[in-house]
Design an enzyme around this catalytic site. Structure first.
Site, PDB file in Angstrom:
ATOM      1  N   HIS A 275       0.805  -1.210   0.000  1.00 52.25           N
ATOM      2  CA  HIS A 275       0.000   0.000   0.000  1.00 52.25           C
ATOM      3  C   HIS A 275       0.840   1.263   0.000  1.00 52.25           C
ATOM      4  CE1 HIS A 275      -2.525   3.249   1.515  1.00 52.25           C
ATOM      5  NE2 HIS A 275      -3.472   2.632   0.843  1.00 52.25           N
ATOM      6  N   CYS A 276       2.099   1.180   0.423  1.00 56.32           N
ATOM      7  CA  CYS A 276       2.850   2.428   0.643  1.00 56.32           C
ATOM      8  C   CYS A 276       3.742   2.831  -0.526  1.00 56.32           C
ATOM      9  CB  CYS A 276       3.694   2.299   1.904  1.00 56.32           C
ATOM     10  SG  CYS A 276       2.672   2.278   3.385  1.00 56.32           S
ATOM     11  N   ILE A 277       4.714   1.990  -0.867  1.00 54.04           N
ATOM     12  CA  ILE A 277       5.764   2.428  -1.790  1.00 54.04           C
ATOM     13  C   ILE A 277       5.216   2.796  -3.175  1.00 54.04           C
ATOM     14  CG2 ILE A 277       8.038   1.842  -2.786  1.00 54.04           C
ATOM     15  CD1 ILE A 277       8.061   2.049   0.261  1.00 54.04           C
ATOM     16  N   ASP A 280       2.342   6.199  -1.984  1.00 56.99           N
ATOM     17  CA  ASP A 280       2.580   7.424  -1.215  1.00 56.99           C
ATOM     18  C   ASP A 280       3.444   8.473  -1.912  1.00 56.99           C
ATOM     19  OD1 ASP A 280       1.178   5.939   0.553  1.00 56.99           O
ATOM     20  OD2 ASP A 280       2.754   5.766   2.059  1.00 56.99           O
TER      21      ASP A 280
END
Ligand SMILES: NC(=O)c1ccc[n+]([C@@H]2O[C@H](COP(=O)([O-])OP(=O)(O)OC[C@H]3O[C@@H](n4cnc5c(N)ncnc54)[C@H](O)[C@@H]3O)[C@@H](O)[C@H]2O)c1
Length: 432
Positions: A275-277, A280
């Site tokens: 979900h992040c790299i 974001d």
């Protein structure tokens, strides 16, 4: 500071009034609620999903880092999950952990943050601390959350209530670092807001780090993820030309990583996931574009990392070609398809892009992953090979996409006729 410190330090109020309300009980909110319960706080969780709330109240966890046995203990200690705003009572601290998915313009979709802020405004009273943990661009806490809280409550942030941002640093499946022993960054609208957030998180975390303001705390999260994104892109680009130069990049990284200062090892792979790299850094690049120029590092990293699934499929075709086989019609077994080693999380897994490319090139794809009972890409199920030995022996090419600890690599190397290793984990497979 005094109000929150006093409120959290005092004996619990009426049973219906929680110390802490966690809004959004997903990958971020549920572990936070669990740590708050472990810290002796009275915790209520609010989520819009009735199914999720019913599951939690029945002792079922949907998050791998929080076992169902812990949810049962939480409920036994008084934790309540609800979809009913009227049942919440008057919390002393409200932590917002709702999703911020990517929009088509690559900015965060703040609809859930807005909805959660509007609800928090209805629950606000003097002295309450509100913290945003959802990942977003710098300025969201002050420019989006603050006006909603003030308009809905008639109270003033920094004066009547406290408002802060604290980035979540959860590393799913990390057995060494959790909420308790990962330093927690907090940044408030005012120094008093930062103090209030530091008092609250001081109960949950061994170390609290104070940012200059909410904006710096928001930026810290994006800096951490952008740093990973860019450095992964660096080694991915190097992997492509090292293959042509006949250099073993994995060995070069191993050597460079012995330098005790100034270097951190990153490794190439089939693309970025989770979900992040992949998501974001876009928030930051979206914000920078409002200034009239691009954030070139992020956009370049996006392009390089986004090309890796295609490159991996090209290398698979090249490898088959060396064995006088076409990719079209080849039986390909993919090993490990989740986005992260030893995690069951499939979100944004680059394995999906690999499958799309393989399908368009006529390959017959199956997969084996002890952590993924079933898997569909674009609504079409990918055949699951339950019998690993048979799958390995029957495949024209085996590609290791994720080197889960459960894999017996020497056995895989023994049985696979051709092995392509995108993780540099085997001793005899062809490495990315
Ligand atoms: N997953 C991670 O590892 C991670 C790490 C750091 C930061 N984050 C950030 O934290 C935020 C939450 O991510 P997540 O992974 O926990 O998401 P998630 O999808 O796992 O959970 C979010 C939960 O919020 C609920 N929800 C949605 N709208 C709501 C609303 N208006 N009110 C109450 N509940 C609502 C959903 O039903 C869901 O259960 C995101 O901004 C994400 O970028 C995630």
């Amino acid at each position: 500071m005094t109000a929150v410190a006093a409120a959290l330090g005092s004996s619990p109020g009426p049973v219906s009034d929680p110390d802490v309300l966690v809004v959004g009980l997903g990958y971020v909110g549920l572990p936070l609620a669990a740590e708050a319960v472990r810290s002796g706080l009275a915790v209520t969780g609010y989520d819009i999903s009735q199914q999720l709330v019913d599951g939690l109240m029945a002792g079922h966890s949907h998050i791998s880092d929080v076992p169902s046995s812990e949810v049962t203990l939480m409920v036994g200690s008084g934790f309540r999950a609800t979809t009913d705003e009227a049942a919440i009572g008057s919390p002393r601290v409200i932590v917002i952990c709702v999703p911020t998915p990517l929009q088509p313009d690559y900015g965060p979709d703040l609809a859930a943050v807005r909805a959660a802020s509007a609800m928090a405004a209805r629950l606000l009273r003097s002295g309450v601390l509100v913290v945003l943990e959802s990942t977003t661009y710098p300025g969201t806490t002050e420019d989006v959350v603050r006006p909603l809280l003030e308009a809905g409550s008639g109270l003033r942030a920094g004066q009547d209530f406290f408002l802060a941002f604290s980035p979540e640093r959860i590393d799913p499946c990390n057995r060494d670092f959790g909420i308790r022993n990962t330093p927690k960054v907090v940044g408030g609208l005012t120094p008093a807001c930062t103090d209030a957030a530091a008092v609250f998180y001081g109960k949950l975390c061994d170390q609290v780090v104070r940012a200059a303001s909410a904006r710096e705390a928001e930026m810290a999260k994006l800096l951490e993820n952008t740093y990973r994104h860019v450095n992964i892109a660096l080694v991915n680009e190097m992997a492509v030309f090292c293959h042509e130069l006949g250099v073993d990049l994995w060995d070069a990284i191993r050597c460079a990583a012995t330098k005790p200062f100034g270097f951190q090892a990153f490794y190439p792979g089939p693309g970025i996931g989770g979900h992040c790299i992949p998501i974001d850094p876009n928030y930051l690049s979206y914000k920078v574009r409002t200034l009239g120029y691009p954030f070139r590092f992020v956009e370049l990293a996006q392009e390089i990392n986004g090309r890796m699934p295609s490159y991996v499929v090209d290398r698979m075709a090249e490898l088959l070609n060396r064995h006088a086989k076409p990719l079209n019609g080849a039986r390909i077994l993919l090993l490990g398809v989740t986005y992260k080693k030893d995690s069951p999380d499939m979100r944004e897994s680059p394995a999906a892009a690999v499958v799309r490319k393989l399908r368009t090139r006529g390959a017959l794809v199956s997969f084996h992953d002890p952590l993924a009972p079933q898997w569909s890409v674009d609504g079409i199920e990918v055949a699951r090979e339950d019998d690993l030995q048979a799958g390995l022996s029957g495949a024209d090419l085996v590609t290791l996409l994720q080197a889960h600890s459960a894999f017996d690599l020497p056995e895989i190397e023994r049985l696979a006729s051709v092995l392509f290793d995108t993780r540099g984990a085997s001793s005899s497979g062809e490495r990315l």
